[in-house]
Write a protein that holds these residues in place. Sequence first.
Motif, PDB file in Angstrom:
ATOM      1  N   PHE A 103      42.568  78.519  49.177  1.00 37.26           N
ATOM      2  CA  PHE A 103      42.232  77.093  49.131  1.00 37.26           C
ATOM      3  C   PHE A 103      42.592  76.419  50.448  1.00 37.26           C
ATOM      4  CE2 PHE A 103      43.385  72.715  47.386  1.00 37.26           C
ATOM      5  CZ  PHE A 103      42.059  72.301  47.293  1.00 37.26           C
ATOM      6  N   CYS A 107      40.199  74.985  53.571  1.00 35.12           N
ATOM      7  CA  CYS A 107      40.228  73.511  53.552  1.00 35.12           C
ATOM      8  C   CYS A 107      39.680  72.976  54.878  1.00 35.12           C
ATOM      9  CB  CYS A 107      41.669  73.051  53.346  1.00 35.12           C
ATOM     10  SG  CYS A 107      42.018  71.361  53.870  1.00 35.12           S
ATOM     11  N   TYR A 108      38.853  71.964  54.787  1.00 29.42           N
ATOM     12  CA  TYR A 108      38.253  71.412  56.011  1.00 29.42           C
ATOM     13  C   TYR A 108      39.310  70.956  57.013  1.00 29.42           C
ATOM     14  CZ  TYR A 108      33.533  71.366  54.017  1.00 29.42           C
ATOM     15  OH  TYR A 108      32.321  71.729  53.500  1.00 29.42           O
ATOM     16  N   TYR A 109      40.380  70.331  56.520  1.00 29.25           N
ATOM     17  CA  TYR A 109      41.398  69.871  57.477  1.00 29.25           C
ATOM     18  C   TYR A 109      42.047  71.065  58.184  1.00 29.25           C
ATOM     19  CZ  TYR A 109      45.723  68.981  59.630  1.00 29.25           C
ATOM     20  OH  TYR A 109      46.719  69.028  60.565  1.00 29.25           O
ATOM     21  N   HIS A 148      34.678  77.220  49.867  1.00 30.74           N
ATOM     22  CA  HIS A 148      35.825  76.336  49.577  1.00 30.74           C
ATOM     23  C   HIS A 148      35.821  75.724  48.175  1.00 30.74           C
ATOM     24  CE1 HIS A 148      39.205  73.764  50.248  1.00 30.74           C
ATOM     25  NE2 HIS A 148      38.508  72.650  50.120  1.00 30.74           N
ATOM     26  N   TYR A 200      47.046  66.132  47.533  1.00 25.18           N
ATOM     27  CA  TYR A 200      46.288  66.968  48.464  1.00 25.18           C
ATOM     28  C   TYR A 200      44.978  67.446  47.808  1.00 25.18           C
ATOM     29  CZ  TYR A 200      45.077  71.231  51.019  1.00 25.18           C
ATOM     30  OH  TYR A 200      44.397  72.207  51.700  1.00 25.18           O
ATOM     31  N   CYS A 204      40.398  66.386  48.239  1.00 28.40           N
ATOM     32  CA  CYS A 204      39.599  67.443  48.871  1.00 28.40           C
ATOM     33  C   CYS A 204      38.174  66.954  49.173  1.00 28.40           C
ATOM     34  CB  CYS A 204      39.549  68.640  47.924  1.00 28.40           C
ATOM     35  SG  CYS A 204      38.334  69.877  48.369  1.00 28.40           S
ATOM     36  N   HIS A 205      37.680  67.308  50.331  1.00 29.86           N
ATOM     37  CA  HIS A 205      36.321  66.916  50.722  1.00 29.86           C
ATOM     38  C   HIS A 205      35.270  67.444  49.746  1.00 29.86           C
ATOM     39  CE1 HIS A 205      36.891  65.013  54.639  1.00 29.86           C
ATOM     40  NE2 HIS A 205      37.882  65.866  54.838  1.00 29.86           N
ATOM     41  N   SER A 206      35.470  68.657  49.255  1.00 31.36           N
ATOM     42  CA  SER A 206      34.479  69.224  48.338  1.00 31.36           C
ATOM     43  C   SER A 206      34.490  68.459  47.026  1.00 31.36           C
ATOM     44  CB  SER A 206      34.781  70.699  48.053  1.00 31.36           C
ATOM     45  OG  SER A 206      34.607  71.441  49.222  1.00 31.36           O
ATOM     46  N   HIS A 238      43.990  62.846  54.107  1.00 33.26           N
ATOM     47  CA  HIS A 238      44.010  64.246  53.683  1.00 33.26           C
ATOM     48  C   HIS A 238      44.961  65.082  54.545  1.00 33.26           C
ATOM     49  CE1 HIS A 238      42.632  67.545  51.348  1.00 33.26           C
ATOM     50  NE2 HIS A 238      42.075  68.179  52.359  1.00 33.26           N
TER      51      HIS A 238
HETATM   52  S1  FES Z   1      41.461  70.814  50.269  1.00 33.06           S
HETATM   53 FE1  FES Z   1      41.121  70.093  52.261  1.00 33.06          FE
HETATM   54  S2  FES Z   1      38.997  69.878  52.171  1.00 33.06           S
HETATM   55 FE2  FES Z   1      39.304  70.702  50.221  1.00 33.06          FE
END
Ligand code: FES
Lengths: 270, 252
Positions: A103, A107-109, A148, A200, A204-206, A238
């Motif tokens: 995960f 994650c994008y970050y 993701h 967190y 999440c972006h998704s 985020h």
């Molecule tokens: S948890 Fe960071 S973008 Fe999904």
Amino acid sequence: MAGTPLPVLPPPAPRSFGQTSRRDKWWLQPLLVFAGLGSFLVYANWAALQGVHYTHGPYLSPFYSPEIFGSSPHAWFGPQPGWWPAWLPFSPALFILWAPAGFRLTCYYYRGAYYKAFWADPPNCAVGEPRKGYIGESNWPLRIMNIHRYFLYVALLFILMLAYDAVQAFWFKDENGKGGFGVGVGSLVLTLNVILLSGYTLGCHSLRHLVGGIKDCMSESPTCQKMYKGCSALNKRHMMWAWISLVGVMFADVYVRLCSMGIWKDIRIL
Amino acid sequence: MPTTFRIWRGDATKGEFKDYTAEAGEGMVVLDAVHQIQATQAPDLACRWNCKAGKCGSCSAEINGMPKLMCMTRLDDLPEGETVIVEPMQAFPLVKDLVTDVSWNYEVKKRIKKFQPRKPDNADGTWTMQQDDADRVQEFRKCIECFLCQDVCHVLRDHHKHADFIGPRFLVHTAQLEMNPLDTADRVPELKKDFGIGYCNITKCCTKVCPEHIHITDNAIIPLKERVVDEFYDPVMKLIQLVFKPRKKAEE
Ligand code: FES
Ligand code: SF4
Ligand code: SF4
Ligand code: FES
């Protein structure tokens, strides 16, 4: 014009690794990320391979939860299974850590952060790179990052399971095995851990996309809109949530571990 | 206070940095200093500008190594007493001194499908939209096309993928069209194949330099990447969309 290939430009003079006119400490931020993530990785691997000192009273370390197989009373299906190869070190953490690891890895970050800090791609904004070729996430292997949202689904389940552990952490057994409500510092540590991990995960972006961002007319469904707004509020910070939840989960493991080893004493508040 | 400005002088074939001194007064911006140098020491120094208010996007350059608008960079925000380096943008061909040829961007824009609104909702030919839905795309409309984000993006700047990647500015533009509640066109297949969204590795330098503070990565690029996932990488979502509702309502 739609459909015509993008225009080509003559290539400029190549830039060397680290080449920049920046005069600020541009290396500091990637260095901090490298040190921060690097230390976490070292600790998490070490802690996951220990296989001992992951419970203390009603507390279960988040690195070991859910405990699918294991020797503690928290284990779902009893002790180490017979089919586990003898040459492989056994630790209950190995069954589950792939999920939070995957995960965070996708994650994008974190992606943006470790591409810079661990791969210098780029080392920092407007600073020359070490490699000439580049495919980014447009092809394999990094195309895998598109997975993701599947890790997100598992992470959401984990939040529920860790919340269950946090509730259990308020239920202490006395010498006779009789249970009763109580509050120890550890109960608060495990509760805080779930709160931070939720901050967190829910930002999440998704998730933000799936609960509402996918729609262009979000106002058509007020529930989606509300969820999207909540998700967006967390998503704005985020990066902050990513770091404090990382520290939080590591601290929760350290806390349980040191209590179990008898180095720290868990103080009972109630 | 006299301040040294190290300015790039030259054209596409050759060039070098030259030092000039300008008197830095209170409230001055880099563009003021460049104008002062033009007026007193280098009348042939080329620089593009228009509004001096951070709204036309013409005066983009690199100041101490970071892409910035010259008219919005105050001298008192730069390290005191140090030489100020002023260079042209690196991601586009140089015309002269501080002026680059940004026409590649205009060509790219032509390749993005135009806005295609659905049929009007009302008899008088108008549409009804909710403010909340409009707000989301409104952010992207703030773009002044300064191309600083294009300049800082390492995919264009260092890897020179101009033929494969449209860059953050046009991902913002695509997001603005794609997320518009009235729009019916589908640009997701192009995003993946022709516009190279996969090249973006979300390192957020574009967001950092945007003078309009558009959340380029978080609000435009990542949501578009997620739409690409829906369409190409998530079999479950694909199935759901096939059975229930197509992502874009085609014109009836
Ligand atoms: S948890 Fe960071 S973008 Fe999904
Ligand atoms: S986030 Fe993506 S588009 Fe923005 S600068 Fe980085 S690679 Fe380029
Ligand atoms: S998105 Fe921001 S940085 Fe990029 S062109 Fe528009 S205003 Fe400039
Ligand atoms: S001169 Fe218009 S943005 Fe600087």
